[in-house]
Design an enzyme around this catalytic site. Structure first.
Site, mmCIF file in Angstrom:
data_model
loop_
_atom_site.group_PDB
_atom_site.id
_atom_site.type_symbol
_atom_site.label_atom_id
_atom_site.label_comp_id
_atom_site.label_asym_id
_atom_site.label_seq_id
_atom_site.Cartn_x
_atom_site.Cartn_y
_atom_site.Cartn_z
ATOM 1 N N LYS A 54 113.494 35.245 49.853
ATOM 2 C CA LYS A 54 114.687 34.492 49.440
ATOM 3 C C LYS A 54 115.213 35.024 48.110
ATOM 4 O O LYS A 54 116.427 35.197 47.920
ATOM 5 C CB LYS A 54 114.342 32.996 49.331
ATOM 6 C CG LYS A 54 114.102 32.358 50.682
ATOM 7 C CD LYS A 54 113.447 30.984 50.605
ATOM 8 C CE LYS A 54 113.066 30.513 52.016
ATOM 9 N NZ LYS A 54 112.359 29.227 52.026
ATOM 10 N N GLN A 98 109.841 25.000 47.848
ATOM 11 C CA GLN A 98 109.192 25.630 49.005
ATOM 12 C C GLN A 98 108.102 24.714 49.560
ATOM 13 O O GLN A 98 107.212 24.271 48.823
ATOM 14 C CB GLN A 98 108.602 26.990 48.590
ATOM 15 C CG GLN A 98 107.980 27.766 49.725
ATOM 16 C CD GLN A 98 108.992 28.241 50.771
ATOM 17 O OE1 GLN A 98 110.110 28.628 50.442
ATOM 18 N NE2 GLN A 98 108.612 28.195 52.032
ATOM 19 N N ASP A 121 118.647 23.457 50.908
ATOM 20 C CA ASP A 121 117.849 23.351 52.136
ATOM 21 C C ASP A 121 118.344 22.188 52.995
ATOM 22 O O ASP A 121 117.885 22.019 54.132
ATOM 23 C CB ASP A 121 116.367 23.121 51.789
ATOM 24 C CG ASP A 121 115.499 24.320 52.130
ATOM 25 O OD1 ASP A 121 116.005 25.245 52.793
ATOM 26 O OD2 ASP A 121 114.316 24.321 51.723
#
Ligand code: NAP
Length: 291
Positions: A54, A98, A121
């Site tokens: 990412k 994460q 997200d």
């Protein structure tokens, strides 16, 4: 009949190059690139690889990466303070925690502390609620990537029978809501579904996200269906033999004979997730700029 293969790498590359161009324009107008902060807690090797990917992708499209690493024994309060700091930092457009987190931390509670405008997200209760209500917001990246693949494939979604295997908050539920918002008739399956093959074989669009290697065989696939395999299952070296150690939820060799179009694993949905994260970060930066 043998299905056409939906090339996730190529679709993702096109999205990334569009984002790169738009980042250039944004920097030209504001002098400031979008910033993406990733928070990695602990040293889980798979998570470290995902975060590294990412960060790299973010830099490649001209965004500014913020690579936050916290020790595995960090407290809830310390993670919460870091999120609050990133929420308040004007250089940071997107914040990504994460998952999974070490077991002493409450992932949903910490995710919920991310500013919904920076929630790239799409997993905060605010953005999940906006999706459920059919209102604009930041959407989870993987189902967003699947929608992009369906669009590029020319799938007729409105009126189609769509079946999603899996009901997680991360993928299955938002996927079903996005298909519903595009006027599909949607069924969600899960581990208690009594006759999975009977339900799946009705699907014109079949999306598998159970995390069970080769759960979906020929008997699950309707002739002419579009099959999207989200599953990522690592085989042991003994199971893999001379094949790739990564397999999806779909028995590709069986399904490819019946489907109209199908995604491979690897090279299907996987590359789309990062591409949509970049698109979400750009969107977040643009929304924050207008505020
Ligand atoms: P998850 O939270 O473990 O959810 C799995 C879902 O599948 C659950 O709803 C479960 O049902 C259902 N399920 C399990 N076994 C089943 C069976 N035999 N029949 C029908 N349904 C079954 O997993 P997730 O986070 O949604 O991820 C699913 C898969 O997608 C994983 O392989 C993951 O690695 C992959 N994934 C890939 C990407 C990507 O970027 N390509 C992104 C996200 C996820 P219950 O609710 O009843 O337990």
């Amino acid at each position: 009949m043998s299905a056409s293969i939906i090339d996730g790498k190529a679709i993702a590359a096109r999205v990334r190059s569009e984002v790169e161009q738009q980042v250039r324009e944004l920097v030209g107008a504001t002098g400031r690139p979008p910033g993406l902060a990733t928070i990695l807690v602990g040293e889980d090797p798979a998570s470290a690889i995902y975060v590294g990917g990412k960060q790299k992708a973010c830099a490649e499209v001209g965004m500014r990466p913020f690579d936050i690493r916290l020790r595995a024994d960090v407290s809830h309060q310390q993670v919460a303070e870091k999120i609050a700091q990133l929420n308040g930092d004007p250089e940071v457009s997107g914040v990504l925690l994460q998952l999974p987190l070490p077991s002493h931390l409450d992932g949903p509670a910490l995710t919920g502390l991310i500013d919904p405008l920076k929630d790239v997200d799409g997993l905060t209760p605010v953005n999940a609620g906006l999706l459920a209500l059919g209102r604009d917001g930041l959407r989870p990246c993987t189902p967003l990537g699947v929608m992009e693949m369906l669009k590029v494939t020319g799938a007729q979604i409105a009126g189609a029978e769509a079946v999603v295997v899996g009901r997680s908050n991360l993928f299955g539920k938002p996927m079903a809501l996005m298909l519903l918002a595009s006027d599909a008739t949607v069924t969600i399956c899960h581990s208690k579904t009594s006759d999975l093959a009977a339900v799946c074989s009705r699907a014109q669009i079949l999306i598998a996200a159970a995390g069970r290697a080769r759960l979906i065989g020929a008997e699950h696939v309707r002739q002419g269906a579009i099959v999207i395999d989200v599953g990522m299952n690592r085989l042991t070296p003994e199971q893999a033999g001379n094949r790739s150690g990564l397999v999806g939820d779909v028995d590709f060799e069986a399904a490819v004979q019946r489907a109209r179009a199908i995604t491979p694993v690897p090279g299907g949905v996987g590359p789309m997730t990062i591409a949509m994260l970049l698109r979400n970060t750009l969107k977040a930066a643009e929304v924050q700029r207008r505020k």
